[in-house]
Design a protein around this motif. Structure first.
Motif, short mmCIF file in Angstrom:
data_model
loop_
_atom_site.label_atom_id
_atom_site.label_comp_id
_atom_site.label_asym_id
_atom_site.label_seq_id
_atom_site.Cartn_x
_atom_site.Cartn_y
_atom_site.Cartn_z
N ILE B 274 1.06 -1.64 -0.32
CA ILE B 274 0.22 -0.19 -0.39
C ILE B 274 0.51 1.41 -0.10
O ILE B 274 1.55 1.35 0.35
N TYR B 288 -5.90 2.81 8.52
CA TYR B 288 -5.35 2.79 7.88
C TYR B 288 -3.83 2.88 8.19
O TYR B 288 -2.75 2.35 7.75
N GLN B 289 -3.12 3.58 9.19
CA GLN B 289 -1.59 3.93 9.46
C GLN B 289 -0.91 2.59 10.77
O GLN B 289 0.15 2.34 10.21
N ASP B 290 -2.27 1.64 10.92
CA ASP B 290 -1.39 0.34 11.18
C ASP B 290 -1.07 -1.02 10.28
O ASP B 290 -0.85 -1.82 10.24
N MET B 291 -1.35 -0.53 8.92
CA MET B 291 -1.51 -1.75 7.96
C MET B 291 -0.65 -1.77 7.26
O MET B 291 0.43 -0.49 7.39
N VAL B 292 -0.17 -2.82 7.14
CA VAL B 292 0.86 -2.67 5.87
C VAL B 292 0.60 -2.92 4.39
O VAL B 292 1.57 -3.05 4.33
#
Lengths: 377, 361
Positions: B274, B288-292
């Motif tokens: 992403i 969204y901040q935690d998604m890799v």
């Protein structure tokens, strides 16, 4: 943003990780790849000489330019490459890549010219570009010669991968690049490429192998259409000096950072500025739906013109119920408010009429009669 | 260990013979299949139990992100924890190095959940008549700590050395191989240890092949050869008690071969990177901040049945909880900001997203 690329190359590799690798790719529409390569090279060299970078030495594998060009380039940036101060070595694959001079000497039809002494100590001529493993060994040897053994690292700059691909297969070139990246003593690697000289697969392989991709694109896309010659000329002129510089960084957490800048070619090198907003068209991931939630100007005006069959129109006039038999404009008397039955609203664009016909004048509201009495059953 | 079977149809099979006894790490599934865990509990749930024995799992990599390595690590670690022999092949010169990065199972998550239960029960006294349903689920989830079907792996803790002994792990490097016959032979000898015959399955095997069409391999432009290797691997795996997972970067293959590879798979997953600091995505998705990255499930293996598995959602976000545990979450759409006039509707990538928004309880 080109600064961030140079910073990544300067900081180099962490323990146990592959070295960062940069691909600089351009095409005929925006052929500034070599300018960017020289820029990155001179930046990295200045970091190197200032002692700020992880790497202690730099090996330049030059295919498309002679070693003296690089020495001149570095001199113009204020970096004097003295043979005693061994920090930069050039592997010269430009002068005699296939070893023809030796063969001609053997054949007796060629007398060797004396090499320029200033160059020969910093540049080693490489004669076997067809053999990628030999090239790999030479690079590593040169690098080790510069920084010594152990934990010291060196960077590698490859002039042009296109030349390598002329002589060797894709898989051997890929294997050389990936081995360079995974070598313990290599701090960072970068190379340049002309993407339109190769099939798409080559570009995707090199992008797969690198951790940063810098691509150059023309600022204004030349449209294939009927354009006046004058316009085309000005476009070409425009594109000859400026371009868009995109970078994709593969970060350690698995995310991809995208950056864009405008690049301008000048006498002394390249000049990077942030992209002007007219160029950037951000194709977001916002969903496209089939129904339109916004109203256009015309539709807004029409909506305001619709006369609603409610008790008051909100414009201060007395209450009037339009029952289909008199025009709204005529009646000025107050009419008793009658309970209307179902009104059909019809929003026409333009006039906004509501057409309502009362069932019958004779009908009295709340009559005791059973309307079904009329039926003959 | 007979597991509680989930009832999917109203017909119940009249089993005269006892259910086959299974070793640790194996679970009975519908239609006579036996599952092994993928190492990621969320993924097991999504796939309906895990990877069925005899299936070929293909993971399509994203050249810009190393998420397929996360999947491989969990898969391999799960196999080693359950004492299932492993064959690992990679294009690196030294594949053993990768074994050092395998995660260790997270410690005593069961104790925490057991402690929570009596408190929960007090809180749920009002809904007491539903306790009988809760009881069933809990029995499934909590078993003897050592023989849990699926472990949560702590990516920051490396796997203990004794799991990596040579008897259980075989490593193969295919960088210098001119063709695929060497790996094919390796796979064949490995799989001969787990022949399939109707009866007790004592042990299952796992094969993990990473980036099979990596560009540094000499055979990487021999597309038909690679395809025929995949086909023979699939047939060998189908007739043995093993699961094979193969990853490849689709951008390095021509599109027609990419399609052929996708069709070869029994279970098809793909991972996507992403963009960082993308304001549009941050507005569109919560967390969204935690998604890799994203994980897409394209195909789920259905062996011995004609009924396809239709998933509620096919796109999941990969998150690292506390930077240790890999979890997969359904994509949640952020609440629409009325003032900006953004429109509703599902975006192209998140199919079937639930609209719980920020108020997830």
């Amino acid at each position: 943003m080109a600064e961030s690329i140079c910073r990544v190359l300067r900081d180099g590799a962490l323990e146990g990780e592959h070295a960062p690798a940069l691909t600089i790719k351009d095409s005929i529409a925006s052929p500034f790849g070599f300018h960017v390569f020289s820029h990155v090279l001179s930046q990295l060299s200045s970091f190197l000489f200032a002692g700020k970078s992880q790497s202690r030495g730099l090996v330049i594998v030059s295919f498309s330019r002679s070693p003296s060009f690089y020495l001149e380039l570095l001199k113009s940036k204020g970096i004097e490459v003295v043979s005693s101060d061994k920090r930069i070595q050039i592997l010269d694959c430009y002068s005699d890549p296939l070893g023809w001079k030796d063969r001609l000497i053997e054949a007796g039809s060629f007398t060797a010219l004396s090499h320029e002494s200033s160059v020969s100590s910093t540049a080693i001529v490489f004669k076997n570009v067809k053999y990628m493993d030999k090239l790999y060994n030479s690079i590593i040897e040169l690098g080790r010669g510069l920084v010594g053994g152990g934990k010291n690292r060196f960077s590698v700059a490859i002039d042009s991968v296109d030349e390598m691909l002329r002589h060797a297969s894709m898989s051997s070139v890929a294997s050389l690049l990936s081995n360079l990246r995974s070598h313990d003593q290599v701090s960072s690697v970068f190379w340049s490429l002309h993407s339109d000289l190769h099939e798409d697969r080559v570009t995707s392989v090199l992008e797969y192998l690198s951790s940063m991709v810098a691509s150059l694109e023309p600022l204004h896309e030349p449209a294939n259409g009927q354009r006046g010659d004058l316009e085309k000329f000005s476009l070409i002129e425009h594109n000859a000096k400026k371009g868009k510089f995109h970078a994709r960084f593969k970060r350690r957490n698995g995310r991809v950072r995208l950056m864009s800048e405008e690049v301008r070619i000048e006498q002394s090198g390249i000049n990077l500025t942030s992209l002007s907003s007219e160029g950037a068209v951000n194709q977001g991931l916002a969903p496209k739906v089939q129904f339109n939630l916004q109203l256009s100007e015309k539709e807004l005006i029409d909506r305001a013109n619709v006369v609603l069959p409610f008790e008051h129109q909100g414009n201060g006039k007395p209450i009037q119920i339009y029952d289909g038999r008199r025009s709204l404009v005529d009646s000025k008397q107050e009419r008793p408010v009658a309970v209307t039955e179902k009104v059909q609203t019809n929003e026409d664009s333009g006039r906004g009429e509501i057409i309502y016909f009362r069932d019958s004048d004779d009908e009295m509201p709340d009559s005791d009669e059973d309307p079904d009495d009329d039926l003959d059953i | 260990m007979a597991a509680a079977k989930t009832r999917t149809t109203s017909f119940s099979r009249n089993i005269s013979t006892a259910a086959p006894s299974l070793g640790p790490g194996l679970k009975c599934g519908p239609n006579g299949t036996v599952f092994v865990s993928s190492g990621i509990p969320d993924l097991d749930k999504i796939l309906g139990g895990g990877f069925p024995l005899g299936s070929l799992v293909i993971v399509m990599e994203d050249p810009e992100a190393p998420h397929h390595m996360l999947l491989l690590r969990n898969f391999m670690a799960q196999g080693l924890v359950h004492n299932q022999p492993l064959l690992y092949a990679s294009p690196n010169r030294d594949p053993r190095g990768f074994l050092g990065t395998l995660p260790s199972p997270a410690a005593s998550k069961d104790d925490k959940s057991r402690q929570r239960d009596p408190d929960q029960e007090k809180g749920l006294r009002i809904a007491w008549q539903y306790k009988k349903y809760f009881g069933e689920n809990q029995l499934d989830g909590q078993r003897d700590g050592k023989h849990e079907y699926s472990n949560e792996f702590d990516l920051r803790k490396p796997l203990e050395r004794h799991f990596l002994s040579a008897q259980r792990v075989e490593c193969v490097s295919f960088q210098d191989c001119p063709n695929l016959s060497a790996i094919q032979d390796h796979c064949a000898t490995f799989l001969s240890q787990f022949p399939r015959n109707d009866g007790n399955i004592s042990c299952a095997g796992r094969i993990a092949i990473q980036s099979i069409c990596a560009p540094q391999c000499e055979y990487s432009n021999m597309e038909w050869d690679m395809l025929s290797f995949i086909r023979s691997l699939k047939s060998m795996v189908r007739s043995s008690n093993a699961v094979a997972i193969v990853t490849f970067p689709p951008s390095l293959l021509s599109p027609s071969f990419c399609k052929r590879w996708q069709h070869m798979s029994d279970t098809l997953l793909s991972v996507k990177a992403i963009p960082d600091e993308d304001k549009e995505l941050a507005q569109l998705l919560t967390g969204y901040q935690d998604m890799v990255g994203f994980l897409n499930v394209h195909k789920v293996a259905r062996i011995n049945t004609q009924v396809p598995l239709i998933l509620e959602a096919t796109t999941f976000s990969i998150k690292l909880q506390k930077r240790r545990f890999l979890i997969l979450e359904c994509l949640n759409q952020a609440p629409v900001d009325g003032s900006s006039g953004a429109s509703y509707g599902t975006s192209g990538s998140c199919s079937g997203s639930s609209k719980t928004g920020n108020l997830d309880f």
